[in-house]
Design a protein around this motif. Sequence first.
Motif, PDB file in Angstrom:
ATOM      1  N   LYS A 217      34.212  41.702  41.594  1.00  0.00           N
ATOM      2  CA  LYS A 217      34.836  40.686  42.451  1.00  0.00           C
ATOM      3  C   LYS A 217      36.352  40.846  42.420  1.00  0.00           C
ATOM      4  O   LYS A 217      37.023  40.605  43.419  1.00  0.00           O
TER       5      LYS A 217
ATOM      6  N   GLY B 187      39.194  33.007  40.086  1.00  0.00           N
ATOM      7  CA  GLY B 187      37.887  32.536  40.557  1.00  0.00           C
ATOM      8  C   GLY B 187      37.148  31.779  39.491  1.00  0.00           C
ATOM      9  O   GLY B 187      37.733  31.322  38.493  1.00  0.00           O
ATOM     10  N   ILE B 188      35.878  31.694  39.710  1.00  0.00           N
ATOM     11  CA  ILE B 188      35.045  30.863  38.847  1.00  0.00           C
ATOM     12  C   ILE B 188      33.592  31.306  39.002  1.00  0.00           C
ATOM     13  O   ILE B 188      33.263  31.999  39.975  1.00  0.00           O
ATOM     14  N   ALA B 189      32.752  30.943  38.059  1.00  0.00           N
ATOM     15  CA  ALA B 189      31.314  31.163  38.232  1.00  0.00           C
ATOM     16  C   ALA B 189      30.566  29.952  37.681  1.00  0.00           C
ATOM     17  O   ALA B 189      30.969  29.371  36.672  1.00  0.00           O
TER      18      ALA B 189
ATOM     19  N   GLY C 195      32.897  28.032  34.854  1.00  0.00           N
ATOM     20  CA  GLY C 195      34.150  28.365  34.189  1.00  0.00           C
ATOM     21  C   GLY C 195      34.787  29.548  34.875  1.00  0.00           C
ATOM     22  O   GLY C 195      34.102  30.398  35.440  1.00  0.00           O
ATOM     23  N   GLY C 196      36.104  29.553  34.854  1.00  0.00           N
ATOM     24  CA  GLY C 196      36.792  30.680  35.479  1.00  0.00           C
ATOM     25  C   GLY C 196      38.251  30.689  35.096  1.00  0.00           C
ATOM     26  O   GLY C 196      38.669  29.971  34.184  1.00  0.00           O
ATOM     27  N   SER C 197      38.998  31.498  35.819  1.00  0.00           N
ATOM     28  CA  SER C 197      40.406  31.647  35.455  1.00  0.00           C
ATOM     29  C   SER C 197      41.172  32.357  36.556  1.00  0.00           C
ATOM     30  O   SER C 197      40.591  32.920  37.483  1.00  0.00           O
TER      31      SER C 197
ATOM     32  N   ARG D 283      43.290  35.644  37.128  1.00  0.00           N
ATOM     33  CA  ARG D 283      43.146  36.952  36.474  1.00  0.00           C
ATOM     34  C   ARG D 283      44.490  37.633  36.326  1.00  0.00           C
ATOM     35  O   ARG D 283      45.456  37.319  37.028  1.00  0.00           O
TER      36      ARG D 283
ATOM     37  N   GLN E  71      24.167  33.188  38.830  1.00  0.00           N
ATOM     38  CA  GLN E  71      25.475  32.538  38.888  1.00  0.00           C
ATOM     39  C   GLN E  71      25.898  32.392  40.343  1.00  0.00           C
ATOM     40  O   GLN E  71      25.620  33.268  41.153  1.00  0.00           O
TER      41      GLN E  71
ATOM     42  N   SER F 104      28.032  39.971  34.560  1.00  0.00           N
ATOM     43  CA  SER F 104      28.560  39.165  35.666  1.00  0.00           C
ATOM     44  C   SER F 104      29.208  40.150  36.629  1.00  0.00           C
ATOM     45  O   SER F 104      29.493  41.277  36.240  1.00  0.00           O
TER      46      SER F 104
ATOM     47  N   GLN G 262      32.092  40.255  37.464  1.00  0.00           N
ATOM     48  CA  GLN G 262      33.521  40.042  37.250  1.00  0.00           C
ATOM     49  C   GLN G 262      34.424  41.145  37.803  1.00  0.00           C
ATOM     50  O   GLN G 262      35.323  40.898  38.592  1.00  0.00           O
TER      51      GLN G 262
ATOM     52  N   GLU H 109      31.360  40.305  28.943  1.00  0.00           N
ATOM     53  CA  GLU H 109      31.351  38.840  28.943  1.00  0.00           C
ATOM     54  C   GLU H 109      30.927  38.356  27.565  1.00  0.00           C
ATOM     55  O   GLU H 109      30.541  37.217  27.393  1.00  0.00           O
TER      56      GLU H 109
ATOM     57  N   ASP I 123      29.057  32.988  42.016  1.00  0.00           N
ATOM     58  CA  ASP I 123      30.257  33.696  41.601  1.00  0.00           C
ATOM     59  C   ASP I 123      31.282  33.635  42.736  1.00  0.00           C
ATOM     60  O   ASP I 123      30.934  33.905  43.893  1.00  0.00           O
TER      61      ASP I 123
ATOM     62  N   ARG J 194      22.152  39.211  30.428  1.00  0.00           N
ATOM     63  CA  ARG J 194      22.813  39.244  29.110  1.00  0.00           C
ATOM     64  C   ARG J 194      21.736  39.322  28.038  1.00  0.00           C
ATOM     65  O   ARG J 194      20.830  38.487  27.996  1.00  0.00           O
TER      66      ARG J 194
ATOM     67  N   HIS K 299      37.257  36.056  28.947  1.00  0.00           N
ATOM     68  CA  HIS K 299      37.055  37.504  28.986  1.00  0.00           C
ATOM     69  C   HIS K 299      38.427  38.146  29.094  1.00  0.00           C
ATOM     70  O   HIS K 299      39.414  37.456  29.379  1.00  0.00           O
TER      71      HIS K 299
END
Length: 599
Positions: free
Chosen positions: A213, A537-539, A492-494, A496, A246, A208, A210, A186, A248, A232, A459
Amino acid sequence: MNDAPALTPNSYRDTWCGQVLDDRVGSQVRLSGWVHRRRDHGGLIFIDLRDRTGLVQLVFNPDEAGGAHELAHGLRSEYVVSVAGEVVNRSEETINAELPTGRFEVKVKETEVLAASETPPFEIEGFHGEVGEETRLRYRYLDLRREQMQEAIKLRHRLTTAMRTFLDGEGFLEIETPILTLSTPEGARDFLVPSRLQRGSFYALPQSPQLFKQLLMVSGFERYFQIARCFRDEDLRADRQPDFTQLDIEMSFVDGEDVVAVNERLIEHILGEMGVEVEIPFRRMCYDEAMGRFGSDKPDLRYGYELKDLTEILRGTEFKAFGGVIEGGGQVKGINFGQRELSRAQLDGLIDDAKELGAKGLVWAFREGDGWRAPIAKFLSEEELKNLNEAMDAEEGDLMLVAADQPAMVATILGGLRTRLAERWELIPEDAGNEFCWIVDWPLFEFNEEEDRWDALHHPFTAPAGEFAPENPGGARAQAYDLVWNGVEIGGGSIRISKPELQAQIFQTLGISDEEANERFGFLLDALKYGAPPHGGIAYGVDRFAALLAGFESIRDVIAFPKTASGGDPLTGAPAPVDDIQLREVGIELRKKKLPGQS
Ligand code: ASP
């Protein structure tokens, strides 16, 4: 704070302090809690007793209270006591309108001291700003007794409960993912944990969940969430915690619109539970527009003061400081801050602000007639000044701040000034509501000048929008979305990448060799080969979310046991050296510090 939980009477209490109200007058109650305050009126002793639900006044009368009164003499702040007595109305003159229980008191007949207390290092009642942070954290268990902190922690609980309730209702499953794991990228440094059983090998704490998930989507759970602890190891930055929380979320068989829609309802639900009404859908803004108009990828839309592009007006200007930058592919932009009276020192101060943000310089100017009152006015033609005033909608006396540099730097300078000055000059309207905005259409990559390579802006698992053209990474857009609330990025998310070939291509673009990709993410690449559904998804940053809701500047105020800004915990003393034996067990030998003069 009268939110008394259900109570099964026992030998300590049958009533919460906060429940000593009208309906108890005349009845016998048993209460337990802490001595908040004690006033000895020679004869009558008054004690404010505190429990989780609030305060109530106890009265110890020497004639009636007998042994209890004796004991009350010896009570001090923060002693833990259990008392029994009768609830009575206070006399008119002693009513305390500030307390929910302020019209009543308990005439104590029995007292038991359950625990004594040393004098606390600070008053539990006092305002926390007066007590240094080290002290607050060193005695966090006392700090947390303050009403303000109790409220903050309760609010956080209500927040996470609202998250869980909503997501459960939508069929999301809460699934835990490992804390001891392999590095997830991340963008920060990992915290490492040495393995004793496999000497020389290390776990990394998750930045995360990430990758897990995503694997859960491959496993067919379709809707996952977790209130996840993430780690982090970043350099000191204001208000960051090395471990943080988070919310998540990940979903399958969705596109970006689906993720955005369910998340808008989530936010509406959460805030509704907190008594904040918001209107959905939220507005959306492309990344380029946000950067162009506000100089920020998390613009605060509660106020204007937008950046105006002056590049075209100044193209070919004689004034080298502007002309040269434009010729070199740069930009000139400005913000009109309206009528302001500033001293020369204050104006110079603005230049210092800009320099702190990375600027080489900053131009200030006031509109005067058709021209400018400004140190650089004489270098610009009448025509140019007139056009600049027009482009910036400047009226007589308006202050304009102008920056010339490469586009990213111009955004940093003016976006940074916009945020700083909004605070300093109180530009946010008092009646401004909540401004939520999705930032969409992000670049997929950003160029890392220092290392001469492309980095993922979010990411490396973020899906590109449309066909991916590896020969032009700079032109690739991401199916990513960030949610900004009043200028703060809260999530924020996206969507994948769900195809292994595309994931491999993205790794290549990032300069990650096949070998390295296999070593670090082979399990993901493998999983993607076994029927990965489209997913995204998003976190959300839970700490930041809670701090915003509670009205705290710092996330430390909504974390029960936070670390200081330098990553230390004054309470436990972490981080701390460990025994040689412990090090030996994990096969670690610390390097000796070199002595001066040694090479
Ligand atoms: N894993 C991302 C982060 O921690 C969020 C996401 O893409 O869902 O920022």
